[in-house]
Design an enzyme around this catalytic site. Sequence first.
Site, PDB file in Angstrom:
ATOM      1  N   GLY A   1       0.821  -1.220   0.000  1.00  0.00           N
ATOM      2  CA  GLY A   1       0.000   0.000   0.000  1.00  0.00           C
ATOM      3  C   GLY A   1       0.848   1.260   0.000  1.00  0.00           C
ATOM      4  N   HIS A   2       1.983   1.233  -0.709  1.00  0.00           N
ATOM      5  CA  HIS A   2       2.910   2.374  -0.620  1.00  0.00           C
ATOM      6  C   HIS A   2       2.412   3.626  -1.336  1.00  0.00           C
ATOM      7  CE1 HIS A   2       3.958   0.941  -4.621  1.00  0.00           C
ATOM      8  NE2 HIS A   2       4.520   2.116  -4.833  1.00  0.00           N
TER       9      HIS A   2
ATOM     10  N   GLY B   1      -0.692   4.713  -0.886  1.00  0.00           N
ATOM     11  CA  GLY B   1      -1.726   5.287  -0.026  1.00  0.00           C
ATOM     12  C   GLY B   1      -1.138   6.287   0.960  1.00  0.00           C
TER      13      GLY B   1
ATOM     14  N   VAL C   1      -0.950   6.217   4.301  1.00  0.00           N
ATOM     15  CA  VAL C   1      -0.115   5.631   5.363  1.00  0.00           C
ATOM     16  C   VAL C   1       1.151   5.012   4.763  1.00  0.00           C
ATOM     17  CG1 VAL C   1      -0.010   3.845   7.140  1.00  0.00           C
ATOM     18  CG2 VAL C   1      -2.068   5.237   6.899  1.00  0.00           C
ATOM     19  N   GLY C   2       0.971   4.210   3.708  1.00  0.00           N
ATOM     20  CA  GLY C   2       2.131   3.544   3.096  1.00  0.00           C
ATOM     21  C   GLY C   2       3.157   4.549   2.593  1.00  0.00           C
TER      22      GLY C   2
ATOM     23  N   SER D   1      -7.355   0.443  12.863  1.00  0.00           N
ATOM     24  CA  SER D   1      -8.023   1.732  13.044  1.00  0.00           C
ATOM     25  C   SER D   1      -8.721   1.748  14.409  1.00  0.00           C
ATOM     26  CB  SER D   1      -9.056   1.876  11.930  1.00  0.00           C
ATOM     27  OG  SER D   1     -10.185   2.581  12.365  1.00  0.00           O
ATOM     28  N   SER D   2      -8.986   2.948  14.909  1.00  0.00           N
ATOM     29  CA  SER D   2      -9.645   3.060  16.215  1.00  0.00           C
ATOM     30  C   SER D   2     -11.114   2.635  16.158  1.00  0.00           C
ATOM     31  CB  SER D   2      -9.538   4.493  16.744  1.00  0.00           C
ATOM     32  OG  SER D   2     -10.177   5.378  15.851  1.00  0.00           O
ATOM     33  N   CYS D   3     -11.643   2.378  14.959  1.00  0.00           N
ATOM     34  CA  CYS D   3     -13.050   1.964  14.878  1.00  0.00           C
ATOM     35  C   CYS D   3     -13.259   0.523  15.330  1.00  0.00           C
ATOM     36  CB  CYS D   3     -13.597   2.161  13.472  1.00  0.00           C
ATOM     37  SG  CYS D   3     -12.918   0.997  12.311  1.00  0.00           S
TER      38      CYS D   3
ATOM     39  N   TYR E   1     -15.877  -2.899   8.230  1.00  0.00           N
ATOM     40  CA  TYR E   1     -14.447  -2.536   8.231  1.00  0.00           C
ATOM     41  C   TYR E   1     -13.818  -2.922   9.576  1.00  0.00           C
ATOM     42  CZ  TYR E   1     -10.333   0.533   8.025  1.00  0.00           C
ATOM     43  OH  TYR E   1      -9.058   1.033   8.027  1.00  0.00           O
TER      44      TYR E   1
ATOM     45  N   LYS F   1     -10.709  -5.527  10.493  1.00  0.00           N
ATOM     46  CA  LYS F   1      -9.501  -5.116  11.216  1.00  0.00           C
ATOM     47  C   LYS F   1      -9.316  -5.938  12.507  1.00  0.00           C
ATOM     48  CE  LYS F   1      -7.874  -2.151   8.358  1.00  0.00           C
ATOM     49  NZ  LYS F   1      -6.600  -2.458   7.676  1.00  0.00           N
TER      50      LYS F   1
ATOM     51  N   PRO G   1      -4.131   3.188  14.767  1.00  0.00           N
ATOM     52  CA  PRO G   1      -4.074   4.654  14.839  1.00  0.00           C
ATOM     53  C   PRO G   1      -5.458   5.294  14.968  1.00  0.00           C
ATOM     54  CG  PRO G   1      -3.760   3.938  12.570  1.00  0.00           C
ATOM     55  CD  PRO G   1      -4.013   2.693  13.391  1.00  0.00           C
TER      56      PRO G   1
ATOM     57  N   LEU H   1      -6.679   9.625  10.775  1.00  0.00           N
ATOM     58  CA  LEU H   1      -5.432  10.111  10.166  1.00  0.00           C
ATOM     59  C   LEU H   1      -5.700  11.177   9.105  1.00  0.00           C
ATOM     60  CD1 LEU H   1      -3.853   6.594   9.626  1.00  0.00           C
ATOM     61  CD2 LEU H   1      -3.122   8.303  11.316  1.00  0.00           C
TER      62      LEU H   1
ATOM     63  N   HIS I   1     -12.624  11.189   4.549  1.00  0.00           N
ATOM     64  CA  HIS I   1     -12.881  11.434   5.970  1.00  0.00           C
ATOM     65  C   HIS I   1     -13.155  12.925   6.171  1.00  0.00           C
ATOM     66  CE1 HIS I   1     -10.971   7.454   6.609  1.00  0.00           C
ATOM     67  NE2 HIS I   1     -11.862   7.402   7.563  1.00  0.00           N
TER      68      HIS I   1
ATOM     69  N   ARG J   1     -13.547  13.705  17.872  1.00  0.00           N
ATOM     70  CA  ARG J   1     -12.579  12.832  17.203  1.00  0.00           C
ATOM     71  C   ARG J   1     -11.157  13.220  17.607  1.00  0.00           C
ATOM     72  NH1 ARG J   1     -16.536  10.473  16.446  1.00  0.00           N
ATOM     73  NH2 ARG J   1     -17.450   9.635  14.519  1.00  0.00           N
TER      74      ARG J   1
HETATM   75  P1  GDP Z   1     -15.529   8.336  11.343  1.00  0.00           P
HETATM   76  O1  GDP Z   1     -14.534   8.852  12.313  1.00  0.00           O
HETATM   77  O2  GDP Z   1     -15.357   6.893  11.007  1.00  0.00           O
HETATM   78  O3  GDP Z   1     -16.946   8.642  11.771  1.00  0.00           O
HETATM   79  O4  GDP Z   1     -15.252   9.024   9.934  1.00  0.00           O
HETATM   80  P2  GDP Z   1     -15.390  10.446   9.238  1.00  0.00           P
HETATM   81  O5  GDP Z   1     -14.084  11.154   9.315  1.00  0.00           O
HETATM   82  O6  GDP Z   1     -15.933  10.208   7.860  1.00  0.00           O
HETATM   83  O7  GDP Z   1     -16.491  11.284  10.038  1.00  0.00           O
HETATM   84  C1  GDP Z   1     -16.256  11.832  11.298  1.00  0.00           C
HETATM   85  C2  GDP Z   1     -17.403  12.752  11.686  1.00  0.00           C
HETATM   86  O8  GDP Z   1     -17.356  13.937  10.886  1.00  0.00           O
HETATM   87  C3  GDP Z   1     -18.798  12.157  11.502  1.00  0.00           C
HETATM   88  O9  GDP Z   1     -19.599  12.587  12.601  1.00  0.00           O
HETATM   89  C4  GDP Z   1     -19.288  12.835  10.219  1.00  0.00           C
HETATM   90  O10 GDP Z   1     -20.690  12.928  10.113  1.00  0.00           O
HETATM   91  C5  GDP Z   1     -18.655  14.218  10.390  1.00  0.00           C
HETATM   92  N1  GDP Z   1     -18.549  15.013   9.145  1.00  0.00           N
HETATM   93  C6  GDP Z   1     -18.938  16.314   9.013  1.00  0.00           C
HETATM   94  N2  GDP Z   1     -18.768  16.728   7.753  1.00  0.00           N
HETATM   95  C7  GDP Z   1     -18.224  15.682   7.062  1.00  0.00           C
HETATM   96  C8  GDP Z   1     -17.831  15.525   5.706  1.00  0.00           C
HETATM   97  O11 GDP Z   1     -17.942  16.421   4.858  1.00  0.00           O
HETATM   98  N3  GDP Z   1     -17.289  14.313   5.369  1.00  0.00           N
HETATM   99  C9  GDP Z   1     -17.140  13.297   6.275  1.00  0.00           C
HETATM  100  N4  GDP Z   1     -16.589  12.135   5.876  1.00  0.00           N
HETATM  101  N5  GDP Z   1     -17.551  13.412   7.560  1.00  0.00           N
HETATM  102  C10 GDP Z   1     -18.085  14.592   7.953  1.00  0.00           C
END
Ligand code: GDP
Length: 314
Positions: A11-12, A14, A16-17, A108-110, A137, A141, A164, A167, A180, A210
């Site tokens: 995954g170089h 990406g 992280v890679g 991942s922390s999920c 997912y 993991k 992690p 990220l 994200h 987060r």
């Molecule tokens: P998570 O940490 O797995 O939930 O991943 P995300 O980074 O996709 O989302 C984190 C939080 O940010 C969630 O509560 C989303 O609803 C919120 N969020 C707000 N605006 C956005 C956006 O434009 N994109 C994403 N991906 N998340 C958003």
Amino acid sequence: MNQDDKIYVAGHNGMVGSAILRKLKAEGFHNLELKSSQELDLRDQNAVRDFFDDVRPDYVFLAAAKVGGILANDTHRAEFLYDNLSIQNNVIHSSYLSKVKKLLFLGSSCIYPKECPQPMKEDYLLTGKLEPTNEPYAIAKIAGIKMCDSYRDQYGCNFISVMPSNLYGPNDNYDLKSSHVLPALIRKFHESKSAGQNKVTVWGSGNPLREFLHVDDLATACMFLMKNYNERNFINVGSGEEISIRDLANLIADIVGHQATIEFDSTKPDGTLRKIMSNERINALGWEAKISLREGIEIAYKEYLDHHNQEIVP
Ligand code: GDP
């Protein structure tokens, strides 16, 4: 690890890679094995077996995965489960067969339960139900962690796992449907500013908290753990810095220089309300994150302007 050791970074290309690769090169490692996903489909068992038979790496960083934000995880549930299970099954099992000295698997922390006590300690794995939006997912993991530990238990393989927090950094995904939150908000604020608008839409309520970690900090942690950590239990890697999505939006507005009105889109999911990891174990080993959130977003925004702004067709 010696500088002549053969190292495979899966995954170089990406986020992280590529961060791990930059770090390896900066430290003088030069015997690097790299294959793009076009050259080697890691979901293909026979292709991966042939590659390992041929190359026989000493060390493996398993940073290849299908990743994405909350909506991508929720929409492409089957792909997140199948692709990730296949990739990690093939790479971990082939690493065992070809006697890799050490493998580092990234998760991942999920993986933690939705209602997990905070900060989340490694011991809290599998103590409750997962967050539904990214359950497939997370299951993949968790299987990867158990695979590393089981291969250590049964075959004596030195396979470790690293989890992690959220990220961001160079080579992040800025596609608004699959990214994200942090790259999405950089792009949304920047495009709103460029278009002379004064409104930005943020998904969910803005209340979830987060913890964000710059990928260069993760890469230093991975190198540190590859050299110093040889245990069966996975280890958390976070920044220890927690922020609400609302405050993150305000911080990005400030860095981009665009104080737009924020509209919250309640049709989009919030996901887990809080997920800050306990960094007690990795801190006790002598590692801690160095890049603050503001500094990291400033670097990320500059990188976005340099590399992504032109490529993205809204
Ligand atoms: P998570 O940490 O797995 O939930 O991943 P995300 O980074 O996709 O989302 C984190 C939080 O940010 C969630 O509560 C989303 O609803 C919120 N969020 C707000 N605006 C956005 C956006 O434009 N994109 C994403 N991906 N998340 C958003």
